[in-house]
Design an enzyme around this catalytic site. Structure first.
Site, short mmCIF file in Angstrom:
data_model
loop_
_atom_site.label_atom_id
_atom_site.label_comp_id
_atom_site.label_asym_id
_atom_site.label_seq_id
_atom_site.Cartn_x
_atom_site.Cartn_y
_atom_site.Cartn_z
N GLN A 1 0.82 -1.20 0.00
CA GLN A 1 0.00 0.00 0.00
C GLN A 1 0.86 1.26 0.00
OE1 GLN A 1 -3.50 -1.65 2.80
NE2 GLN A 1 -3.65 0.51 2.32
N SER B 1 4.66 -6.10 2.76
CA SER B 1 3.35 -5.96 3.40
C SER B 1 2.27 -6.61 2.55
CB SER B 1 3.07 -4.48 3.68
OG SER B 1 1.91 -4.31 4.44
N LEU B 2 1.29 -5.84 2.06
CA LEU B 2 0.28 -6.37 1.15
C LEU B 2 0.92 -7.15 0.01
CD1 LEU B 2 -2.51 -6.46 -0.36
CD2 LEU B 2 -1.80 -4.29 -1.39
N HIS C 1 0.81 -3.70 10.82
CA HIS C 1 1.95 -4.41 11.38
C HIS C 1 2.27 -3.99 12.82
CE1 HIS C 1 2.29 -5.87 7.36
NE2 HIS C 1 2.42 -4.63 6.91
N GLN D 1 1.47 -11.58 10.44
CA GLN D 1 2.05 -10.50 9.63
C GLN D 1 1.31 -9.19 9.90
OE1 GLN D 1 0.78 -9.07 6.21
NE2 GLN D 1 2.57 -9.34 4.90
#
Length: 303
Positions: free
Chosen positions: A10, A89-90, A196, A244
């Protein structure tokens, strides 16, 4: 040539993302249709026209995943082998798609629901994230611990760049402390969800249920944001991906752990990680964001 595939998270979204792929490729058009049908959303309108939804996490996440998935599929047509997939991340979910762990429609549904779960975790509080530049990790970690505030390290991007997550008001309180410690810059990001960090604990169990429903049993190597190590099975994913949400992204650790397994990094659907990688590794990173950059990357590899 050994390749490592990278997938952004993101913050990499923009109006017009994927349009050149859509205009140039029947496969891209088909993937747009699959995604649109999966969550009953017009992805052409979402990604090509000015709108409010593109920055809402439940739509941002599937839009970025679709863009990366199309870039991957068009790149894959050139028939290159790669050592691993690594997402930020994503982007770890885009990596799972590239590794054959999940079908496109299910991946779009999964990250759409992930976004809704993340929003729900902040229905009664305001979170955010802050980029800190120019301080070492240990100093920032100690500031967070000693503050007594609800703030945590969230993204270990590169030496001298660490992103914090937590309550917005607490992040604002921490800014002068970090500057006093010598931070060159402290930037509060325009967002209401803190990724996170422990504030997303409520989303972990529901996400695990969704992962159990959608993921396949085995797949090609994906590097975990949580462990900075590769995993290849559903059982491992069910342990790693729910946490995560609440654990920091070990991006620079992951690059360092696997840079010797690749000759070139290819970022699919963005340029953000290419910029970070300049500070992390001497290995080159090339982006695939449209048909011209796709051709350029392919020509670089075969030349």
């Amino acid at each position: 040539m050994k390749l490592g595939l990278l997938f952004p998270g993101q913050g990499s979204q923009f109006v017009g993302m994927g349009k050149d792929f859509y205009d140039s490729s029947d496969k891209a058009k088909e993937m747009f249709e699959i995604a649109s049908e999966a969550i009953k959303t017009d992805f052409k309108k979402l990604m090509f026209e000015e709108n409010d939804d593109i920055n809402k996490t439940e739509y941002t996440q599937p839009a970025i995943l679709l863009y990366s998935a199309i870039a991957y599929e068009l790149f894959k047509d050139a028939d290159f082998e790669y050592a691993f997939s690594l997402g930020h991340s994503l982007g770890e979910f885009s990596a799972l798609y590239s590794a054959g762990a999940i079908d496109l429609a299910d991946a779009v549904k999964l990250v759409h629901e992930r976004g809704k779960l993340m929003n729900a975790a902040f229905s009664d509080k305001v979170g955010s994230m802050t980029v800190v530049l120019g301080l070492d990790d240990e100093t920032i970690e100690n500031v967070c611990k000693e503050s007594g505030l609800k703030v945590w390290p969230a993204n270990y991007n590169s030496d001298g760049q660490l992103v914090l997550a937590g309550l917005r008001e607490d992040l604002e309180k921490l800014e002068p402390v970090l500057k006093e410690k010598g931070a060159k810059r402290v930037m509060l990001l325009n967002m209401s969800v803190a990724s996170h960090c422990p504030l997303l604990e409520s989303a972990a169990a529901p996400l695990k249920d969704l992962l159990n429903e959608y993921l396949k049993d085995e797949f090609k190597p994906v590097i975990s944001n949580v462990s900075a190590k590769a995993y290849t099975t559903k059982s491992e994913a069910l342990e790693l991906l729910p946490v995560q949400l609440t654990k920091p992204v070990l991006y620079k650790h992951s690059i360092k752990n696997y840079e010797n397994d690749t000759d070139l990094f290819v970022e699919l659907g963005g340029k953000v990680l290419m910029g970070i990688n300049r500070k992390v590794t001497k290995k080159k990173t090339l982006p695939v964001t449209d048909m011209a950059s796709l051709e350029k990357v392919i020509n670089t590899i075969v030349s």
